[in-house]
Enzyme design. Structure first.
Site, PDB file in Angstrom:
ATOM      1  N   HIS A   1      -1.629 -21.601 -74.563  1.00  0.00           N
ATOM      2  CA  HIS A   1      -1.974 -20.072 -75.039  1.00  0.00           C
ATOM      3  C   HIS A   1      -1.848 -19.591 -73.826  1.00  0.00           C
ATOM      4  O   HIS A   1      -1.752 -17.888 -74.276  1.00  0.00           O
ATOM      5  CB  HIS A   1      -4.205 -20.350 -74.634  1.00  0.00           C
ATOM      6  CG  HIS A   1      -4.405 -21.398 -76.313  1.00  0.00           C
ATOM      7  ND1 HIS A   1      -3.981 -22.606 -76.346  1.00  0.00           N
ATOM      8  CD2 HIS A   1      -5.880 -20.962 -76.575  1.00  0.00           C
ATOM      9  CE1 HIS A   1      -5.250 -22.294 -77.331  1.00  0.00           C
ATOM     10  NE2 HIS A   1      -6.195 -21.597 -77.529  1.00  0.00           N
TER      11      HIS A   1
ATOM     12  N   ASN B   1      -6.844 -24.789 -72.944  1.00  0.00           N
ATOM     13  CA  ASN B   1      -5.179 -23.267 -73.213  1.00  0.00           C
ATOM     14  C   ASN B   1      -4.116 -23.802 -73.141  1.00  0.00           C
ATOM     15  O   ASN B   1      -2.993 -23.387 -73.271  1.00  0.00           O
ATOM     16  CB  ASN B   1      -5.750 -22.786 -71.637  1.00  0.00           C
ATOM     17  CG  ASN B   1      -6.701 -21.755 -71.781  1.00  0.00           C
ATOM     18  OD1 ASN B   1      -7.035 -21.446 -72.489  1.00  0.00           O
ATOM     19  ND2 ASN B   1      -7.557 -21.423 -70.729  1.00  0.00           N
TER      20      ASN B   1
ATOM     21  N   GLU C   1     -14.970 -23.201 -66.161  1.00  0.00           N
ATOM     22  CA  GLU C   1     -13.597 -23.764 -65.843  1.00  0.00           C
ATOM     23  C   GLU C   1     -12.914 -23.684 -65.192  1.00  0.00           C
ATOM     24  O   GLU C   1     -11.980 -22.808 -65.261  1.00  0.00           O
ATOM     25  CB  GLU C   1     -12.696 -22.509 -67.133  1.00  0.00           C
ATOM     26  CG  GLU C   1     -10.728 -22.257 -67.397  1.00  0.00           C
ATOM     27  CD  GLU C   1     -10.459 -21.807 -68.626  1.00  0.00           C
ATOM     28  OE1 GLU C   1     -11.086 -21.710 -69.593  1.00  0.00           O
ATOM     29  OE2 GLU C   1      -9.654 -21.762 -67.845  1.00  0.00           O
TER      30      GLU C   1
ATOM     31  N   LYS D   1     -14.190 -30.733 -78.219  1.00  0.00           N
ATOM     32  CA  LYS D   1     -14.900 -29.300 -77.357  1.00  0.00           C
ATOM     33  C   LYS D   1     -16.467 -29.398 -76.549  1.00  0.00           C
ATOM     34  O   LYS D   1     -16.364 -29.017 -75.478  1.00  0.00           O
ATOM     35  CB  LYS D   1     -15.179 -28.017 -78.484  1.00  0.00           C
ATOM     36  CG  LYS D   1     -15.716 -27.006 -77.995  1.00  0.00           C
ATOM     37  CD  LYS D   1     -14.481 -26.146 -77.873  1.00  0.00           C
ATOM     38  CE  LYS D   1     -15.023 -24.988 -76.625  1.00  0.00           C
ATOM     39  NZ  LYS D   1     -13.653 -23.522 -76.569  1.00  0.00           N
TER      40      LYS D   1
ATOM     41  N   HIS E   1      -4.287 -15.905 -84.120  1.00  0.00           N
ATOM     42  CA  HIS E   1      -3.887 -16.533 -82.613  1.00  0.00           C
ATOM     43  C   HIS E   1      -3.902 -17.898 -82.747  1.00  0.00           C
ATOM     44  O   HIS E   1      -3.151 -18.876 -82.055  1.00  0.00           O
ATOM     45  CB  HIS E   1      -6.149 -16.645 -82.753  1.00  0.00           C
ATOM     46  CG  HIS E   1      -5.493 -17.420 -81.409  1.00  0.00           C
ATOM     47  ND1 HIS E   1      -5.225 -16.728 -79.741  1.00  0.00           N
ATOM     48  CD2 HIS E   1      -6.489 -18.609 -80.724  1.00  0.00           C
ATOM     49  CE1 HIS E   1      -5.839 -17.713 -78.862  1.00  0.00           C
ATOM     50  NE2 HIS E   1      -6.536 -18.975 -79.581  1.00  0.00           N
TER      51      HIS E   1
ATOM     52  N   HIS F   1      -0.732 -16.356 -75.978  1.00  0.00           N
ATOM     53  CA  HIS F   1      -1.650 -14.442 -75.624  1.00  0.00           C
ATOM     54  C   HIS F   1      -0.198 -13.765 -75.308  1.00  0.00           C
ATOM     55  O   HIS F   1      -0.523 -12.471 -75.245  1.00  0.00           O
ATOM     56  CB  HIS F   1      -2.834 -14.517 -74.171  1.00  0.00           C
ATOM     57  CG  HIS F   1      -3.312 -16.074 -75.007  1.00  0.00           C
ATOM     58  ND1 HIS F   1      -3.947 -16.294 -74.008  1.00  0.00           N
ATOM     59  CD2 HIS F   1      -4.579 -15.822 -75.784  1.00  0.00           C
ATOM     60  CE1 HIS F   1      -6.091 -16.912 -74.371  1.00  0.00           C
ATOM     61  NE2 HIS F   1      -5.545 -16.950 -75.907  1.00  0.00           N
TER      62      HIS F   1
ATOM     63  N   ARG G   1     -29.157  -6.839 -70.198  1.00  0.00           N
ATOM     64  CA  ARG G   1     -28.432  -8.603 -68.773  1.00  0.00           C
ATOM     65  C   ARG G   1     -28.910  -9.573 -69.650  1.00  0.00           C
ATOM     66  O   ARG G   1     -28.459 -10.585 -69.030  1.00  0.00           O
ATOM     67  CB  ARG G   1     -28.872  -8.398 -67.467  1.00  0.00           C
ATOM     68  CG  ARG G   1     -29.090  -7.044 -67.170  1.00  0.00           C
ATOM     69  CD  ARG G   1     -29.017  -7.001 -65.572  1.00  0.00           C
ATOM     70  NE  ARG G   1     -28.406  -6.163 -64.944  1.00  0.00           N
ATOM     71  CZ  ARG G   1     -29.377  -4.737 -64.472  1.00  0.00           C
ATOM     72  NH1 ARG G   1     -31.309  -5.472 -65.241  1.00  0.00           N
ATOM     73  NH2 ARG G   1     -29.367  -3.390 -64.467  1.00  0.00           N
TER      74      ARG G   1
ATOM     75  N   LYS H   1     -17.489 -19.077 -74.228  1.00  0.00           N
ATOM     76  CA  LYS H   1     -15.984 -17.805 -74.094  1.00  0.00           C
ATOM     77  C   LYS H   1     -16.877 -16.358 -75.020  1.00  0.00           C
ATOM     78  O   LYS H   1     -16.847 -17.002 -75.758  1.00  0.00           O
ATOM     79  CB  LYS H   1     -15.200 -18.515 -74.330  1.00  0.00           C
ATOM     80  CG  LYS H   1     -14.712 -19.177 -73.026  1.00  0.00           C
ATOM     81  CD  LYS H   1     -13.457 -19.082 -72.855  1.00  0.00           C
ATOM     82  CE  LYS H   1     -13.043 -19.982 -71.563  1.00  0.00           C
ATOM     83  NZ  LYS H   1     -11.677 -20.605 -71.431  1.00  0.00           N
TER      84      LYS H   1
ATOM     85  N   ARG I   1     -12.264 -27.758 -68.530  1.00  0.00           N
ATOM     86  CA  ARG I   1     -11.959 -26.945 -69.570  1.00  0.00           C
ATOM     87  C   ARG I   1     -10.275 -26.142 -70.027  1.00  0.00           C
ATOM     88  O   ARG I   1     -10.170 -26.007 -70.765  1.00  0.00           O
ATOM     89  CB  ARG I   1     -13.543 -25.973 -69.201  1.00  0.00           C
ATOM     90  CG  ARG I   1     -12.939 -24.909 -70.794  1.00  0.00           C
ATOM     91  CD  ARG I   1     -14.174 -24.208 -70.862  1.00  0.00           C
ATOM     92  NE  ARG I   1     -14.468 -23.526 -71.758  1.00  0.00           N
ATOM     93  CZ  ARG I   1     -15.539 -22.726 -72.152  1.00  0.00           C
ATOM     94  NH1 ARG I   1     -16.926 -22.845 -71.190  1.00  0.00           N
ATOM     95  NH2 ARG I   1     -15.594 -22.011 -73.539  1.00  0.00           N
TER      96      ARG I   1
ATOM     97  N   GLU J   1      -5.889 -25.576 -83.836  1.00  0.00           N
ATOM     98  CA  GLU J   1      -6.762 -25.758 -82.601  1.00  0.00           C
ATOM     99  C   GLU J   1      -7.339 -26.821 -83.084  1.00  0.00           C
ATOM    100  O   GLU J   1      -7.447 -27.928 -81.615  1.00  0.00           O
ATOM    101  CB  GLU J   1      -7.504 -24.560 -82.696  1.00  0.00           C
ATOM    102  CG  GLU J   1      -7.311 -23.261 -82.251  1.00  0.00           C
ATOM    103  CD  GLU J   1      -7.323 -22.713 -81.099  1.00  0.00           C
ATOM    104  OE1 GLU J   1      -7.245 -23.912 -80.147  1.00  0.00           O
ATOM    105  OE2 GLU J   1      -7.468 -21.502 -80.772  1.00  0.00           O
TER     106      GLU J   1
END
Ligand code: NAD
Ligand code: GLY
Length: 360
Positions: free
Chosen positions: A245, A242, A234, A224, A262, A249, A118, A140, A238, A182
């Site tokens: 993206h 994206n 997010e 960032k 990417h 994606h 955990r 992330k 945030r 990016e």
């Protein structure tokens, strides 16, 4: 060396940016929790930088996990290899994981750290430009699923980020350009002055001018860190990270993981987002030309491949973390330097972009 900070209360952490950082033992060891350390990397990076990192860890009980190299291996199965190592070596909850690599290793290592017992401590040592300016910062972590990119994951912050610009010397040109996608994103979503600086300095960045690269990494990380400090999980701002993206994606998933890098998919997706922003009356033709021009100068692709038609895009874009009740929501641009929060876009306009932008 520059030291920035991601301000997240008791989970705050430093980002170190500079040259020769991999040999500064104190930088690494001061963030390690106990004697048990596992270094996760991949088969390309291991021969280049693993030994340099291990040299700092004399006196620790160190294990290594060397993953295969590629986005197609960013899966639960390969994260399990990390769990296998930790369990077979009886690593306890105070162990520390070091993720040494690009965004793939960082996302997988971070996710393994988030899940093992955990949660154990982890350090990010990003080795690509993309990872240094984006993926290593902000917590992330996760893996891909055959039906959707980055769909399995957790928010889990590292103890620190160590971005040594020297490791970029071995990065190939295509990967450097992917990282620039990016970098350009920060200018587009919130930093017009940086966008203009990039327009004037893109050649220096491509020529790997050390000063220019260090500035671009620092300015990207400042942007960032500010965004993450304001909205860690997010729920708002945030999501602007994206930009491009959702298209990107879909492209990565549709083409097959690993075909487009990417950053390349993000470049194409951002141009599609710019086209749509123009249809909504926010950007003008000149803005779109400027945006496409900068990506082109950065040696990035700007048009989707023929075999990804509008229907395929729409199908894949329906699986996105920003969507609510099945409605596709996108980050678009009000202006260069100002992004929207997620917008519900009329399907006919989106289809228009998908059918016409970049199609001959
Ligand atoms: P990557 O991790 O696949 O690395 C790119 C290639 O460069 C790989 O072949 C790698 O082995 C090689 N490499 C890495 N460092 C090197 C070096 N110093 N010298 C020579 N070769 C080197 O790709 P990436 O672009 O770093 O990351 C992309 C991934 O990051 C994607 O999976 C994307 O989803 C993820 N991502 C995550 C976030 C986040 O916030 N967590 C943000 C952006 C992207
Ligand atoms: N790269 C997107 C984010 O960190 O939120």
């Amino acid at each position: 060396m520059k030291k920035l900070r991601v301000e997240l209360g008791e989970r705050s952490y430093p980002i170190y940016i500079g040259s020769g950082l991999l040999s500064q033992s104190e930088l690494i060891t001061s963030h390690i929790k106990s004697k048990q350390v596992v270094v996760v990397t991949n088969e390309t990076i291991a021969p280049l930088y693993l030994e340099a990192v291990l040299k700092n860890l004399a006196g620790y009980s160190v294990e290594t996990v060397i993953l295969p190299d590629g986005e197609q291996f960013k899966t639960l199965d390969f994260v399990s290899q990390i769990f296998d190592k930790l369990l077979s070596c009886k690593f306890s909850r105070n162990a520390t994981l070091i993720a040494l690599g690009g965004g793939v290793v960082g996302d997988m290592g971070g996710f393994a750290a988030a899940c093992y017992q955990r949660g154990i401590a982890f350090l990010q040592i990003p080795t690509t430009l993309l990872a240094q300016v984006d993926s290593s910062v902000g917590g992330k972590t996760g893996v891909n699923h055959p039906l959707g990119k980055n769909m399995i994951g957790a928010f889990y912050q590292p103890q620190c980020v160590i971005a040594d610009a020297d490791v970029l010397d071995t990065l190939d040109d295509r990967q450097l350009s992917a990282g620039l996608a990016e970098v350009i994103k920060y200018g587009l979503i919130r930093d017009l002055e940086f966008f203009e600086w990039l327009e004037n300095n893109i050649d220096a960045l491509l020529a790997r001018d050390k000063q220019a690269l260090a500035y671009a990494i620092e300015r990207s990380c400042i942007n960032k860190a500010e965004i993450v400090a304001e909205d860690e999980t997010e729920t708002g701002i945030r999501a602007t990270l994206n930009l491009g993206h959702t298209f990107g994606h879909a492209l990565e998933t549709g083409a097959g993981y690993g075909k487009f890098l990417h950053g390349e998919a993000v470049a194409i997706g951002t141009c599609q987002a710019a086209d749509l922003s123009k249809r909504l009356g926010w950007l003008d033709e000149g803005d779109v030309t400027r945006i496409i021009g900068l990506f082109k100068k950065a040696r990035l692709p700007v048009e989707p491949p023929e075999d990804m038609d509008a229907a395929r895009f729409l199908d894949l874009m329906a699986v996105d973390k920003k969507n609510v009740d099945g409605q596709i929501r996108l980050i678009l641009l009000e202006k260069i330097g100002i992004a929207t929060l997620p917008v519900d876009v009329a399907l006919d306009l989106l289809e228009m972009t998908l059918k016409t932008y970049g199609r001959r």
